[in-house]
Design a protein around this motif. Sequence first.
Motif, short mmCIF file in Angstrom:
data_model
loop_
_atom_site.label_atom_id
_atom_site.label_comp_id
_atom_site.label_asym_id
_atom_site.label_seq_id
_atom_site.Cartn_x
_atom_site.Cartn_y
_atom_site.Cartn_z
N UNK A 140 0.84 -1.20 0.00
CA UNK A 140 0.00 0.00 0.00
C UNK A 140 0.88 1.25 0.00
N UNK A 141 0.60 2.18 -0.89
CA UNK A 141 1.31 3.45 -0.94
C UNK A 141 0.30 4.60 -0.95
N UNK A 142 0.57 5.62 -0.17
CA UNK A 142 -0.26 6.84 -0.17
C UNK A 142 0.67 8.03 -0.30
N UNK A 143 0.62 8.71 -1.43
CA UNK A 143 1.52 9.85 -1.66
C UNK A 143 1.09 10.59 -2.93
#
Lengths: 352, 352
Positions: free
Chosen positions: B9-12
């Motif tokens: 999971x990546x949030x950016x």
Amino acid sequence: MKFYMPVSYYLEENCIKNHKKEILECGKKPLIVTGKHSSKLNGSLYDLISILEDYVLFDQVNENPTVNLCEKGARMGLEQKVDYVIGLGGGSSMDAAKAIALLIKNPDENKDCFYQKKELSHLDVICIPTTCGTGSEVTSKAVLSRPELHEKGSISHDIWPKYAFVDETYLTSASDSLIVSTAVDALAHLIESHLNKNKNSFSLMCTTYGLSLFKEMKEELIHKEFNYKKLMMTSSIAGLAIAQTGTSIPHAMSYDLTNYFHISHGLACGYYLVSFVEVVMKKSQEGKEILSLLGFSDFDEFRNWMESLIGKPGLNQKEFLIELMNQKKAKWSTACVNITKEDICFIVHSSL
Amino acid sequence: MKFYMPVSYYLEENCIKNHKKEILECGKKPLIVTGKHSSKLNGSLYDLISILEDYVLFDQVNENPTVNLCEKGARMGLEQKVDYVIGLGGGSSMDAAKAIALLIKNPDENKDCFYQKKELSHLDVICIPTTCGTGSEVTSKAVLSRPELHEKGSISHDIWPKYAFVDETYLTSASDSLIVSTAVDALAHLIESHLNKNKNSFSLMCTTYGLSLFKEMKEELIHKEFNYKKLMMTSSIAGLAIAQTGTSIPHAMSYDLTNYFHISHGLACGYYLVSFVEVVMKKSQEGKEILSLLGFSDFDEFRNWMESLIGKPGLNQKEFLIELMNQKKAKWSTACVNITKEDICFIVHSSL
């Protein structure tokens, strides 16, 4: 911001028996990597063997497993044609199991590959922790020692366990001192992740919750009244946190206490933990958050609690330890505040 | 107690561009599963296409995607020989992408397999959410509709995305009403997980943290002042929670509002949410925890806040809705307290 933790994690009584199916589906013949005594004393080895149709036992793991020991375990696994690896015990057994699973899958490699950056696959690994500190069951790291170099650190490869089977009943036969020292390791993971420059919302979610669980246990630890399930849970949540951020200064400094003075890992981290929080408190509000989450009204209360729990090591070789830490400045930048040479001096002098 | 969430999971910001390498490593030609408009308007489709060397576009997903629509998408994917699937948009697009990835990998199957219990593999799925409610990017569930049966529910297969790439900037072009209704869906996930009979320490860690994030946003939502990153984060954390516990009564009841009265998913859940908490409060301390975590001083404040945010639907067909819910008693047992026929009546009568 990243989150990744692909382990299938179970925490329950009779965990091994309940998940016989998943274990047997991993392969035909596992190498069980464990220590000489504790997994026999706490019954976990018997529980495991009783559900396996075939297995090979490598029960030579001691504290601070070396790269040579992992080579030896891998040779046994290769000779006996095992097809997956089970790490059973504390962090030493689980970390050795990860490294051995890497070497068995890559028979042309030797211990040199551990600290090289190359893409290598590994056999499936199952972790069954029987102490409450390492969190290795939910991280991809494997900390090994190279005694000839006086070095201790995680290998360069990410080896995620496929499964973690946690049964708090194995903790009931552990000594009070082992439970305390591994619980302090878990506390170090929580604090070093919370005060880490790599922290993010996910790691903070874990540390906030883990520290609140620790708060409820801190007096019980002093009186050696243990909530085994909560200890196991907190340890795994602390592992989840460091799986996202890594550890920081106290862990980096602890390895020298272990390598040169044979102080156990949990205590070595614990000795440095309070002064590390004190340093961060001077520079940022984040240090105070630790006190608040742990339910300490002020810093002295935190220091007194830790001294009641683990005492002080009474070491004199402070300049030597400072010099060792000066040689690994890359580690200084893992903290959420700027760490100076004076801070390292302060931590060593006020901790030992 | 179990924890499992294997998604990377990546949030950016610029998440798609930052992770071009991982996306391209999934295969040679993805099927992009998305809606007709929003992914074009918010720029996400352009960002995605600009990093792909080859792709097939299936942009026919609407709200409440049907099993037939997924069959159609799968046919397109099979004809064009795609080798992985990207769900881009809200929950509808991501859920359809999961179901389509299953059908493409199993060309001898058709929509009948969705609700059958059999072991089927699937193509790799990447989820790129552009709304802040579904959490589908961190769950294995795919909710589809079968309009001829008036049914809506998750398919029987666990399809975990390989990657979730979350970029809060796509939310900035969403309408206020879409942001509010999806945020209410996320709130429903948090509350229904926190008050779930399947809750455990991991899910409680997520809901406690997620509800505390929501607390900080609740007034901003009323005034349509949005913290996009926090909205995305809260939505994913709520997804993490329901990935462990599943949802409960408000979601089960909401599907009838959507199937028969075409009320959007987030609002349908939101209408029932307050009365559900009221019912739990009468029977357990856990209901009050919700108010405290969200920072409401009493129940009326919670009810007034929700009514200010989404109003009331003003539906008359209450007996019909009660009868529908009486037909799915299996869902009643998902709550942490015993739910009776009188409770269902109360929830319907005080919510609509």
